[in-house]
Design an enzyme around this catalytic site. Structure first.
Site, PDB file in Angstrom:
ATOM      1  N   ASP A   4     -66.110   9.754  -1.373  1.00  0.00           N
ATOM      2  CA  ASP A   4     -64.839   9.200  -1.815  1.00  0.00           C
ATOM      3  C   ASP A   4     -65.055   8.361  -3.076  1.00  0.00           C
ATOM      4  OD1 ASP A   4     -61.938   7.999  -0.910  1.00  0.00           O
ATOM      5  OD2 ASP A   4     -63.231   6.444  -1.737  1.00  0.00           O
ATOM      6  N   ASP A 100     -59.606  12.630  -4.996  1.00  0.00           N
ATOM      7  CA  ASP A 100     -60.794  11.774  -5.096  1.00  0.00           C
ATOM      8  C   ASP A 100     -61.701  11.841  -3.868  1.00  0.00           C
ATOM      9  OD1 ASP A 100     -59.145  10.339  -3.382  1.00  0.00           O
ATOM     10  OD2 ASP A 100     -59.845   8.409  -4.124  1.00  0.00           O
ATOM     11  N   GLU A 101     -61.541  12.839  -3.031  1.00  0.00           N
ATOM     12  CA  GLU A 101     -62.414  12.964  -1.865  1.00  0.00           C
ATOM     13  C   GLU A 101     -62.863  14.414  -1.684  1.00  0.00           C
ATOM     14  OE1 GLU A 101     -61.047  10.980   1.816  1.00  0.00           O
ATOM     15  OE2 GLU A 101     -59.521  10.075   0.545  1.00  0.00           O
TER      16      GLU A 101
HETATM   17 MG   LIG Z   1     -60.748   6.784  -3.036  1.00  0.00          MG
END
Ligand SMILES: [Mg+2]
Length: 414
Positions: A4, A100-101
């Site tokens: 993340d 974002d992961e």
């Molecule tokens: Mg994040």
């Protein structure tokens, strides 16, 4: 692993602009308006109490020196893809979960780091940091649900940003957490679990599944069995879903539909109905393929194809989208600007310059998330019961073609 990116949008801005170094910044939907929403806050801003999803006005009240930056979604997508590429140099099993992961299955390449998964994660963390300026945290476990839990609840809170959650030590980790931390359980579900006497994730895990089903049936009816099993499995760290790499199908140049009308359409209102129907079809196809487009094109033609009248014009939108309402808004603008008032017999709508919509899944960007949820629901209904099971009200007017089309083989829409 679940990797993340910390404060992703804000981190991208900071890594690319030296002026922001050492200053609290947020990325916000509309920086000029105090009612704009904070999409991401850097750690310095968070220290001052600024939180994601609050209004710019509230954030500035807490932190007057706050720097407010306009989002650059296409740049965030580019960096997100760059980070995926880095992970893909460690294993081919990389699954984007949001912008974002990413889930990363390193089972096959772990031996290259002597079987030391911490060392491998450190290496990946360091490489992403030096090549993009983004700091990533890694939750590590034997399956996806535990890796996600390890990241959200443990890796984000320790100094290394890396946490290995051992399946045989859940009693010391996962099960100690309050039930509100259970993945997929929202406020409403947390409230109901508490009412059942379940305070921790461990309490939930310890209940025999059949007993949990009974408890949930009393509150939600017998259709709740599937959810009961889902929550119970999450609490017990059971997840056999594989890490599925995103398909590398490269998008086409564009997706378009056009239609020849049964008669001349002479008013803007009538033409708009058809433009909406075509836009819906185009966007639905883009959604099913996972594409988002940035360039919208609209064309209209008169009945006499030998003496062509009409126009074909395109417009580049600020951000890529596949939300019908957003694309339609721009299509109507093109129509209003370029239609010369001559009768129209043929209409076309095209969306192009694609990027991958998976990357947007969890973005808080304006109202997109609400529209996307709505469209997922209507797309699923149409898939199951046919295109006419749910329609826009304008399709019931004289100008509407959607109802008619579904009764024809190879109808007007191509
Ligand atoms: Mg994040």
């Amino acid at each position: 692993m679940l990797a993340d990116c910390q404060s992703f949008y804000a981190s991208v801005e900071k890594s690319q602009n030296p002026d922001y170094a050492g200053r609290p910044i947020v990325v916000a939907g509309d920086p000029e308006r105090r009612s704009g929403i904070v999409l991401a806050a850097c750690p310095l801003a968070k220290e001052k109490g600024v939180t994601t999803a609050e209004r710019v006005g509230e954030a500035v009240a807490k932190c007057p020196e706050l720097v407010i930056v306009r989002p650059r979604m296409s740049e965030y997508i580019r960096v997100s893809l760059q980070i995926s590429d880095i992970y893909r140099s460690y294993t081919d099993l990389v699954e984007p979960y949001s912008i974002d992961e990413q889930f990363i299955d390193v089972t096959g390449s772990l031996h290259l780091f002597g079987g030391d998964v911490q060392k491998m994660a450190q290496h990946m963390q360091q490489q992403v940091l030096s090549e993009t300026g983004i700091y990533c945290r890694f939750g590590i476990a034997e399956n996806k649900i535990l890796a996600k839990t390890a990241c959200d609840n443990f890796a984000k809170k320790n100094a290394s940003g890396i946490y290995v959650l051992e399946k045989d030590r859940l009693a010391d980790s996962l099960w100690k957490l309050p039930i509100s931390k259970l993945f997929m359980a929202g406020n409403r579900m947390t409230y109901h679990f508490r009412a059942m006497g379940i305070e921790t994730i461990g309490d939930l895990a310890a209940i025999p599944l059949e007993r949990l089903k009974q408890l949930m049936r009393r509150k939600f009816g017998k259709n709740s069995d599937i959810n009961a099993e889902l929550y119970w499995r999450i609490a017990n760290g059971v997840d056999d879903s594989p890490v599925t790499p995103g398909t590398h199908e490269s998008p086409p140049q564009s997706i378009g539909h056009q239609m020849t009308l049964p008669r001349d359409y002479g008013t803007l209102e009538e033409i708009k109905v058809v433009v909406l129907e075509l836009t819906e079809l185009v966007c639905q196809r883009c959604r099913s393929k996972g594409f988002m487009g940035q360039v919208i094109a609209v064309g209209c033609q008169g009945a006499d194809f030998d003496r062509p009248t009409g126009f074909f014009r395109q417009f580049k939108m600020a951000d890529p989208t596949n939300v019908t309402n957003h694309v339609y808004r721009e299509a109507v603008r093109l129509l209003e600007r370029h239609w010369d008032g001559n009768p129209v017999r043929k209409v076309g709508v095209t969306l192009g310059q694609f990027s991958n919509s998976e990357q947007y899944q969890l973005s808080l960007f304006d109202d997109r998330e609400r529209f996307m949820a709505l469209e997922r629901a209507t797309d699923a209904l149409k898939e199951k019961y046919g295109d006419t099971v749910i329609m826009r009200a304008v399709s019931m007017t004289q100008a509407g073609q959607a109802r008619d089309r579904s009764g024809k083989i190879g109808g007007h829409y191509k």
